[in-house]
Scaffold this motif. Structure first.
Motif, PDB file in Angstrom:
ATOM      1  N   LEU A  97      28.833  31.047   2.550  1.00  0.00           N
ATOM      2  CA  LEU A  97      28.480  32.441   2.735  1.00  0.00           C
ATOM      3  C   LEU A  97      29.555  33.357   2.180  1.00  0.00           C
ATOM      4  CD1 LEU A  97      27.100  32.399   6.373  1.00  0.00           C
ATOM      5  CD2 LEU A  97      25.785  32.616   4.270  1.00  0.00           C
ATOM      6  N   SER A  98      29.127  34.456   1.609  1.00  0.00           N
ATOM      7  CA  SER A  98      30.059  35.496   1.197  1.00  0.00           C
ATOM      8  C   SER A  98      30.038  36.588   2.244  1.00  0.00           C
ATOM      9  CB  SER A  98      29.651  36.087  -0.156  1.00  0.00           C
ATOM     10  OG  SER A  98      29.769  35.134  -1.165  1.00  0.00           O
ATOM     11  N   ARG A  99      31.177  37.149   2.514  1.00  0.00           N
ATOM     12  CA  ARG A  99      31.252  38.243   3.473  1.00  0.00           C
ATOM     13  C   ARG A  99      31.396  39.543   2.696  1.00  0.00           C
ATOM     14  NH1 ARG A  99      31.209  35.959   8.185  1.00  0.00           N
ATOM     15  NH2 ARG A  99      32.382  34.093   8.656  1.00  0.00           N
ATOM     16  N   TYR A 100      30.511  40.473   3.020  1.00  0.00           N
ATOM     17  CA  TYR A 100      30.566  41.769   2.366  1.00  0.00           C
ATOM     18  C   TYR A 100      31.801  42.525   2.847  1.00  0.00           C
ATOM     19  CZ  TYR A 100      25.749  41.174   0.826  1.00  0.00           C
ATOM     20  OH  TYR A 100      24.614  40.730   0.222  1.00  0.00           O
ATOM     21  N   PRO A 101      32.390  43.331   1.989  1.00  0.00           N
ATOM     22  CA  PRO A 101      33.517  44.166   2.422  1.00  0.00           C
ATOM     23  C   PRO A 101      33.083  45.135   3.519  1.00  0.00           C
ATOM     24  CG  PRO A 101      33.335  44.155   0.024  1.00  0.00           C
ATOM     25  CD  PRO A 101      32.105  43.484   0.561  1.00  0.00           C
ATOM     26  N   ARG A 102      34.002  45.457   4.401  1.00  0.00           N
ATOM     27  CA  ARG A 102      33.716  46.377   5.498  1.00  0.00           C
ATOM     28  C   ARG A 102      33.261  47.744   4.972  1.00  0.00           C
ATOM     29  NH1 ARG A 102      38.330  47.641   9.630  1.00  0.00           N
ATOM     30  NH2 ARG A 102      38.634  49.414   8.278  1.00  0.00           N
ATOM     31  N   SER A 103      33.781  48.126   3.814  1.00  0.00           N
ATOM     32  CA  SER A 103      33.424  49.433   3.242  1.00  0.00           C
ATOM     33  C   SER A 103      31.925  49.544   2.983  1.00  0.00           C
ATOM     34  CB  SER A 103      34.210  49.684   1.960  1.00  0.00           C
ATOM     35  OG  SER A 103      33.923  48.678   1.009  1.00  0.00           O
ATOM     36  N   TRP A 104      31.255  48.443   2.676  1.00  0.00           N
ATOM     37  CA  TRP A 104      29.818  48.489   2.445  1.00  0.00           C
ATOM     38  C   TRP A 104      29.092  48.882   3.737  1.00  0.00           C
ATOM     39  CZ3 TRP A 104      26.833  45.651  -1.683  1.00  0.00           C
ATOM     40  CH2 TRP A 104      27.578  45.527  -2.868  1.00  0.00           C
ATOM     41  N   SER A 105      29.501  48.293   4.842  1.00  0.00           N
ATOM     42  CA  SER A 105      28.883  48.623   6.138  1.00  0.00           C
ATOM     43  C   SER A 105      29.160  50.069   6.515  1.00  0.00           C
ATOM     44  CB  SER A 105      29.404  47.698   7.233  1.00  0.00           C
ATOM     45  OG  SER A 105      29.081  46.372   6.947  1.00  0.00           O
ATOM     46  N   TRP A 165      31.056  39.530  -8.322  1.00  0.00           N
ATOM     47  CA  TRP A 165      31.482  40.505  -7.325  1.00  0.00           C
ATOM     48  C   TRP A 165      32.811  40.086  -6.710  1.00  0.00           C
ATOM     49  CZ3 TRP A 165      28.778  45.000  -6.640  1.00  0.00           C
ATOM     50  CH2 TRP A 165      27.578  45.073  -7.362  1.00  0.00           C
ATOM     51  N   THR A 166      33.583  41.050  -6.302  1.00  0.00           N
ATOM     52  CA  THR A 166      34.922  40.773  -5.764  1.00  0.00           C
ATOM     53  C   THR A 166      34.880  39.877  -4.541  1.00  0.00           C
ATOM     54  OG1 THR A 166      34.809  42.808  -4.460  1.00  0.00           O
ATOM     55  CG2 THR A 166      35.886  42.946  -6.607  1.00  0.00           C
ATOM     56  N   PHE A 167      33.775  39.815  -3.845  1.00  0.00           N
ATOM     57  CA  PHE A 167      33.693  39.024  -2.617  1.00  0.00           C
ATOM     58  C   PHE A 167      32.876  37.739  -2.779  1.00  0.00           C
ATOM     59  CE2 PHE A 167      30.682  42.497  -2.670  1.00  0.00           C
ATOM     60  CZ  PHE A 167      29.466  41.874  -2.474  1.00  0.00           C
ATOM     61  N   THR A 168      32.588  37.328  -4.032  1.00  0.00           N
ATOM     62  CA  THR A 168      31.820  36.099  -4.250  1.00  0.00           C
ATOM     63  C   THR A 168      32.663  35.011  -4.904  1.00  0.00           C
ATOM     64  OG1 THR A 168      30.976  36.903  -6.383  1.00  0.00           O
ATOM     65  CG2 THR A 168      29.618  37.317  -4.422  1.00  0.00           C
ATOM     66  N   ASP A 169      33.974  35.104  -4.791  1.00  0.00           N
ATOM     67  CA  ASP A 169      34.881  34.090  -5.363  1.00  0.00           C
ATOM     68  C   ASP A 169      34.591  33.819  -6.830  1.00  0.00           C
ATOM     69  OD1 ASP A 169      36.276  33.751  -2.992  1.00  0.00           O
ATOM     70  OD2 ASP A 169      34.892  32.204  -2.272  1.00  0.00           O
ATOM     71  N   SER A 170      34.422  34.891  -7.592  1.00  0.00           N
ATOM     72  CA  SER A 170      34.216  34.843  -9.042  1.00  0.00           C
ATOM     73  C   SER A 170      32.912  34.168  -9.449  1.00  0.00           C
ATOM     74  CB  SER A 170      35.388  34.145  -9.743  1.00  0.00           C
ATOM     75  OG  SER A 170      36.573  34.851  -9.505  1.00  0.00           O
ATOM     76  N   ARG A 171      31.981  34.010  -8.521  1.00  0.00           N
ATOM     77  CA  ARG A 171      30.658  33.498  -8.884  1.00  0.00           C
ATOM     78  C   ARG A 171      29.809  34.674  -9.349  1.00  0.00           C
ATOM     79  NH1 ARG A 171      31.545  30.919  -4.003  1.00  0.00           N
ATOM     80  NH2 ARG A 171      30.128  32.349  -2.947  1.00  0.00           N
ATOM     81  N   ILE A 172      29.103  34.479 -10.447  1.00  0.00           N
ATOM     82  CA  ILE A 172      28.225  35.523 -10.974  1.00  0.00           C
ATOM     83  C   ILE A 172      26.901  35.445 -10.224  1.00  0.00           C
ATOM     84  CG2 ILE A 172      26.979  36.337 -13.003  1.00  0.00           C
ATOM     85  CD1 ILE A 172      29.285  35.236 -14.699  1.00  0.00           C
ATOM     86  N   VAL A 173      26.543  36.548  -9.592  1.00  0.00           N
ATOM     87  CA  VAL A 173      25.300  36.615  -8.818  1.00  0.00           C
ATOM     88  C   VAL A 173      24.577  37.916  -9.136  1.00  0.00           C
ATOM     89  CG1 VAL A 173      26.223  35.212  -6.916  1.00  0.00           C
ATOM     90  CG2 VAL A 173      26.413  37.696  -6.825  1.00  0.00           C
ATOM     91  N   THR A 202      31.345  50.763  -6.799  1.00  0.00           N
ATOM     92  CA  THR A 202      31.995  49.619  -6.172  1.00  0.00           C
ATOM     93  C   THR A 202      33.146  49.151  -7.047  1.00  0.00           C
ATOM     94  OG1 THR A 202      30.640  47.924  -7.239  1.00  0.00           O
ATOM     95  CG2 THR A 202      29.764  48.903  -5.214  1.00  0.00           C
ATOM     96  N   ALA A 203      34.009  48.349  -6.462  1.00  0.00           N
ATOM     97  CA  ALA A 203      35.199  47.879  -7.171  1.00  0.00           C
ATOM     98  C   ALA A 203      34.846  47.036  -8.387  1.00  0.00           C
ATOM     99  CB  ALA A 203      36.095  47.083  -6.222  1.00  0.00           C
ATOM    100  N   ASN A 204      33.630  46.548  -8.482  1.00  0.00           N
ATOM    101  CA  ASN A 204      33.225  45.787  -9.657  1.00  0.00           C
ATOM    102  C   ASN A 204      32.955  46.672 -10.859  1.00  0.00           C
ATOM    103  OD1 ASN A 204      32.560  43.794  -7.398  1.00  0.00           O
ATOM    104  ND2 ASN A 204      32.360  42.602  -9.264  1.00  0.00           N
ATOM    105  N   ALA A 205      32.716  47.947 -10.620  1.00  0.00           N
ATOM    106  CA  ALA A 205      32.466  48.880 -11.718  1.00  0.00           C
ATOM    107  C   ALA A 205      33.784  49.251 -12.380  1.00  0.00           C
ATOM    108  CB  ALA A 205      31.759  50.127 -11.188  1.00  0.00           C
ATOM    109  N   ASP A 206      33.673  49.847 -13.530  1.00  0.00           N
ATOM    110  CA  ASP A 206      34.853  50.301 -14.267  1.00  0.00           C
ATOM    111  C   ASP A 206      35.571  51.386 -13.457  1.00  0.00           C
ATOM    112  OD1 ASP A 206      36.650  51.392 -16.115  1.00  0.00           O
ATOM    113  OD2 ASP A 206      35.281  51.034 -17.777  1.00  0.00           O
ATOM    114  N   PRO A 207      36.901  51.287 -13.281  1.00  0.00           N
ATOM    115  CA  PRO A 207      37.624  52.333 -12.554  1.00  0.00           C
ATOM    116  C   PRO A 207      37.426  53.723 -13.154  1.00  0.00           C
ATOM    117  CG  PRO A 207      39.029  50.423 -12.881  1.00  0.00           C
ATOM    118  CD  PRO A 207      37.779  50.184 -13.671  1.00  0.00           C
TER     119      PRO A 207
END
Length: 198
Positions: A43-51, A76-84, A147-152
């Motif tokens: 399981l991946s845990r979503y960042p608290r900021s999403w909630s 995604w930053t919370f998927t351990d570099s797995r592309i989803v 989200t942090a995955n987007a370009d800063p």
């Protein structure tokens, strides 16, 4: 195997003997799935900021959400570099979420049949836009999430929009509200080029 079992079930022959063999074969070949393919799936845990962002939107009310990055697949930053596929639609399930339905590969042309996809994609590609909220309002977009995955640089771009207001920032998710939003849906012909100031 399933066909043979069904034939045996219909004839009534060997049904008592075949059932344990069928059950054992499922356990033999599929047992690893019961424990996450030997630890490969977890399981991946979503960042608290999403909630937190979800609660902010819930308090403020209805409206569509546009999530950046725009592309369908990302690591995604919370998927351990797995592309989803973008998890935004399933996470923010209490509202309509706009995400791309195209993989976003440069060498592969988009296969989307959604006209909103092309409209939003072309809009996000324009660097000189200062009224993103007004242009998204006809689609019913009230919130834009970075989200942090987007370009800063996208965060800076959103912060510089004249009609978007920052309403939440949690480190890896920034949430903006569209001040031009006027309800669920406006006609697309409501988008007009602004008259230059004289």
């Amino acid at each position: 195997g399933a066909f043979a079992l069904e034939r045996l079930r219909r004839t009534g022959r060997w049904a008592v003997a075949v059932a344990p063999i069928a059950f054992a074969s499922v356990l033999l070949y599929g047992h690893a799935m019961l424990w996450g393919l030997s630890g490969e799936v977890e399981l991946s845990r979503y960042p608290r900021s999403w909630s937190e962002a979800d609660r902010v939107m819930e308090r403020r009310g209805e409206g569509r959400l546009l999530v950046l990055p725009w592309w369908l697949y990302d690591d995604w930053t919370f998927t351990d570099s797995r592309i989803v596929a973008s998890p935004a639609r399933s996470f923010f399930s209490g509202r309509d979420v706009l995400t791309a339905d195209d993989a976003g590969f440069e060498d592969v042309p988009p296969a989307s049949v959604d006209p909103f996809f092309y409209y939003v994609r072309d809009l996000l590609d324009q660097e000189d836009v200062r009224d993103l909220g007004r242009r998204l309002a006809p689609l019913g977009v009230r919130y834009v999430a970075w989200t942090a995955n987007a370009d800063p640089e996208d965060f800076q771009w959103l912060s510089g929009q004249d009609d978007l207001t920052s309403i939440y920032f949690g480190g890896d998710l920034g949430l903006f509200e569209n001040r031009a939003w006027q309800g669920d849906v406006m006609p697309l012909n409501a988008i007009q080029e602004a008259e230059p100031d004289v």
